[in-house]
Each structure stands twice: as structure tokens, then as C-alpha cells.
Design an enzyme around this catalytic site. Sequence first.
Site, PDB file in Angstrom:
ATOM      1  N   ARG A   7       0.829  -1.200   0.000  1.00 23.77           N
ATOM      2  CA  ARG A   7       0.000   0.000   0.000  1.00 23.77           C
ATOM      3  C   ARG A   7       0.858   1.241   0.000  1.00 23.77           C
ATOM      4  O   ARG A   7       1.953   1.254   0.540  1.00 23.77           O
ATOM      5  CB  ARG A   7      -0.883   0.037   1.254  1.00 23.77           C
ATOM      6  N   ARG A  63       2.486   4.285 -17.097  1.00 21.78           N
ATOM      7  CA  ARG A  63       2.537   3.648 -18.424  1.00 21.78           C
ATOM      8  C   ARG A  63       3.753   4.045 -19.251  1.00 21.78           C
ATOM      9  O   ARG A  63       4.206   3.284 -20.094  1.00 21.78           O
ATOM     10  CB  ARG A  63       1.278   3.997 -19.216  1.00 21.78           C
ATOM     11  N   CYS A  75      -7.415   2.452 -12.664  1.00 20.93           N
ATOM     12  CA  CYS A  75      -7.728   3.634 -11.856  1.00 20.93           C
ATOM     13  C   CYS A  75      -9.191   3.597 -11.432  1.00 20.93           C
ATOM     14  O   CYS A  75     -10.047   3.097 -12.160  1.00 20.93           O
ATOM     15  CB  CYS A  75      -7.512   4.911 -12.662  1.00 20.93           C
ATOM     16  N   GLU A  78     -11.833   6.877  -5.154  1.00 21.33           N
ATOM     17  CA  GLU A  78     -11.913   6.428  -3.767  1.00 21.33           C
ATOM     18  C   GLU A  78     -13.330   6.651  -3.221  1.00 21.33           C
ATOM     19  O   GLU A  78     -14.019   7.576  -3.648  1.00 21.33           O
ATOM     20  CB  GLU A  78     -10.886   7.215  -2.932  1.00 21.33           C
ATOM     21  N   ARG A  90      -3.846   6.933  -4.041  1.00 21.73           N
ATOM     22  CA  ARG A  90      -3.483   5.713  -3.329  1.00 21.73           C
ATOM     23  C   ARG A  90      -3.098   4.641  -4.347  1.00 21.73           C
ATOM     24  O   ARG A  90      -3.702   4.540  -5.411  1.00 21.73           O
ATOM     25  CB  ARG A  90      -4.656   5.209  -2.487  1.00 21.73           C
ATOM     26  N   TYR A 108       3.738   5.947   2.846  1.00 27.60           N
ATOM     27  CA  TYR A 108       2.789   7.060   2.964  1.00 27.60           C
ATOM     28  C   TYR A 108       3.582   8.351   2.981  1.00 27.60           C
ATOM     29  O   TYR A 108       4.435   8.556   3.840  1.00 27.60           O
ATOM     30  CB  TYR A 108       1.944   6.901   4.238  1.00 27.60           C
ATOM     31  N   ARG A 116      -2.006   6.353   7.872  1.00 27.63           N
ATOM     32  CA  ARG A 116      -1.445   5.205   8.579  1.00 27.63           C
ATOM     33  C   ARG A 116      -0.179   5.606   9.308  1.00 27.63           C
ATOM     34  O   ARG A 116       0.919   5.231   8.905  1.00 27.63           O
ATOM     35  CB  ARG A 116      -1.151   4.057   7.590  1.00 27.63           C
TER      36      ARG A 116
END
Length: 122
Positions: A7, A63, A75, A78, A90, A108, A116
Site C-alpha cells: 500500500r 505507463r 484507476c 476512492e 493511493r 505514505y 497510517r
Amino acid sequence: MSVRGIRGAITVDVNEEQPILSATRELLHTIVASNGIEPEDIASVFITVTGDLDATFPARAIRVMPGWELVPLMCAVEVPVKGSLAMCIRLLVSVNTDKSQKEIEHVYLGGAKALRPDLSKA
């Protein structure tokens, strides 16, 4: 070898094409460097953006990177939870690796460190 998810998240200051693409590259480069992976190790990359980032597709940044042309990218927007972090990109990188879950380094950056703090490096 197992498939592990890595992540990561990063924020941008403005809803403009170049800042979104630059932040996406920065986040992906940091994930790759922190985990010692190559594009050939990547099964796929799932990218989400908050609804306030609609100037470009972040996948465009990936890409065009050498070696990433064949990596599957997707894609999405959220989930728009009230009060959630704005202007955020993210990544969920699915990687083939011998590393254990505990050895994976999640990344992050910027304002996304607030998502987080337990996984964010100082």
C-alpha cells in the site's frame, strides 16, 4: 513465492495534471525502492484518487516509465467518505515476492502520512 499487496498514498496540493503525475511517479518509485522490486515482479497496480482529483489519470505516469509498459494498471475513484483526506492518490501494488507480510514496506508520503501513522516513516 506469494503475491503480496503493498500500500501507498500521497497527497497533492492542486488538481492539475503535472502535480498528479509527478506525485504518482514519486510514490511508485518510493514503493519500488523500499521493497527492492522490479516491474517484472508486479502482478498489477490498482490506483485510486479522491473525487477532487480529476485533471488526469494517474496511470498515465506509470505507463510511460521504462519497463512498466506491460504492467496491468487500473484507476478508480476512492469511496467519498465525509471528512476523509482530500487530494489523495493511493496505490495498491500486487507483487510476486518471497518476502513475508512483515517484511513489506508500505509507503505514505506528504499529508497521506496521517492515514497510517503506524506504517509511516519519520
